[in-house]
Design an enzyme around this catalytic site. Structure first.
Site, PDB file in Angstrom:
ATOM      1  N   ASP A   8       0.841  -1.188   0.000  1.00  0.00           N
ATOM      2  CA  ASP A   8       0.000   0.000   0.000  1.00  0.00           C
ATOM      3  C   ASP A   8       0.880   1.243   0.000  1.00  0.00           C
ATOM      4  OD1 ASP A   8      -2.077  -1.745   0.131  1.00  0.00           O
ATOM      5  OD2 ASP A   8      -2.792  -1.145   2.106  1.00  0.00           O
ATOM      6  N   ASP A 129     -15.850  -2.951  -1.316  1.00  0.00           N
ATOM      7  CA  ASP A 129     -15.408  -2.648   0.045  1.00  0.00           C
ATOM      8  C   ASP A 129     -16.629  -2.455   0.922  1.00  0.00           C
ATOM      9  OD1 ASP A 129     -12.746  -2.624  -0.943  1.00  0.00           O
ATOM     10  OD2 ASP A 129     -13.044  -0.573  -1.635  1.00  0.00           O
TER      11      ASP A 129
END
Length: 248
Positions: A8, A129
């Site tokens: 990330d 998500d």
């Protein structure tokens, strides 16, 4: 089951967030390209790279690092974060990304999903998500009025064959994946599922592996690998275990 380490990116660094919150960030490296090489050297067969700055702002910001990762490793890399137009999709795949993950755009511009799937097929995945069963978008800062099963079914109808399913409340927490939610999406849609969020140990991986017959083909691992609650080598061994056979 494929084990996919996450890299990330935020402000040029390799980080992990808890529940997607910027105020709960841990920086693990100033050199994300070196981290990507490390995971490849340890046996990873794919990487999951997310431009968090892109996810929050609406367009990728860490282009040089993404390009550096794609150049540095030989294994496939899927990239997500702020991908909201065809030019960005074209650029990422042209740079060598094996797959792009679309998120917010699946809600705000489903026509782009159709166009991308028609052009690139399985090189397109959609990230779903979930926060309390609803879909979160724009870097998880906004909760849409659509539940995860509705979006998954819509994406399948548009030509999507694979989704990355993340339970936001589990992400970065090491509290275990939301197995019930993963199973529900898999059973209801028949889509290929990459599970994400909450994995902390061997038992979590084996629990997800039991869902392989339903289409759960892979798991993204982040905090657990960086915090050392399980090694990539251990995870890879579990991923390769035959059904019902545990390898010591």
């Amino acid at each position: 089951m494929l084990i996919i380490p996450a890299v990330d990116l935020r402000a040029g660094k390799c980080v992990r967030l808890v529940e997607g919150r910027l105020d709960r960030e841990t920086v693990y490296s100033d050199d994300p390209v070196a981290v990507a090489r490390l995971w490849e050297d340890q046996g990873a067969r794919m990487l999951h790279v997310v431009d968090l700055d892109g996810a929050f702002t609406g367009s990728p910001k860490n282009w040089d690092i993404i390009r550096g990762i794609l150049t540095a490793v030989r294994i496939p890399v899927q990239v997500g974060g702020g991908i909201r137009d065809m030019d960005v999709i074209d650029k990422l795949l042209g740079m060598g990304a094996a797959r792009v993950v679309l998120g917010t755009v699946a809600i705000i511009n489903p026509g782009l999903v159709v166009e991308a799937c028609n052009r690139y097929g399985e090189a397109i995945a959609v990230g779903i998500d979930a926060r309390n069963g609803k879909v979160a978008i724009e870097g998880w800062g906004v909760t849409a009025e659509k539940n995860t099963l509705e979006l998954a079914a819509e994406m399948k109808n548009l030509g999507v064959v694979r989704v990355v399913f993340t339970d936001i409340w589990r992400d970065g927490t090491l509290q275990g994946p939301n197995l019930a939610a993963v199973e529900e999406v898999a059973r209801a849609t028949g889509l290929k599922i990459i599970a994400s969020g909450g994995v902390s140990c061997a038992a979590d991986l084996r629990a997800l592996k039991k869902l392989e017959p339903l289409g759960v083909e892979a798991v993204i691992m982040g905090k657990s690998l960086y915090a050392g609650t399980i090694t990539l080598r251990e995870a890879l061994i579990i991923g390769q275990e035959e059904a019902g056979v545990q390898v010591c």
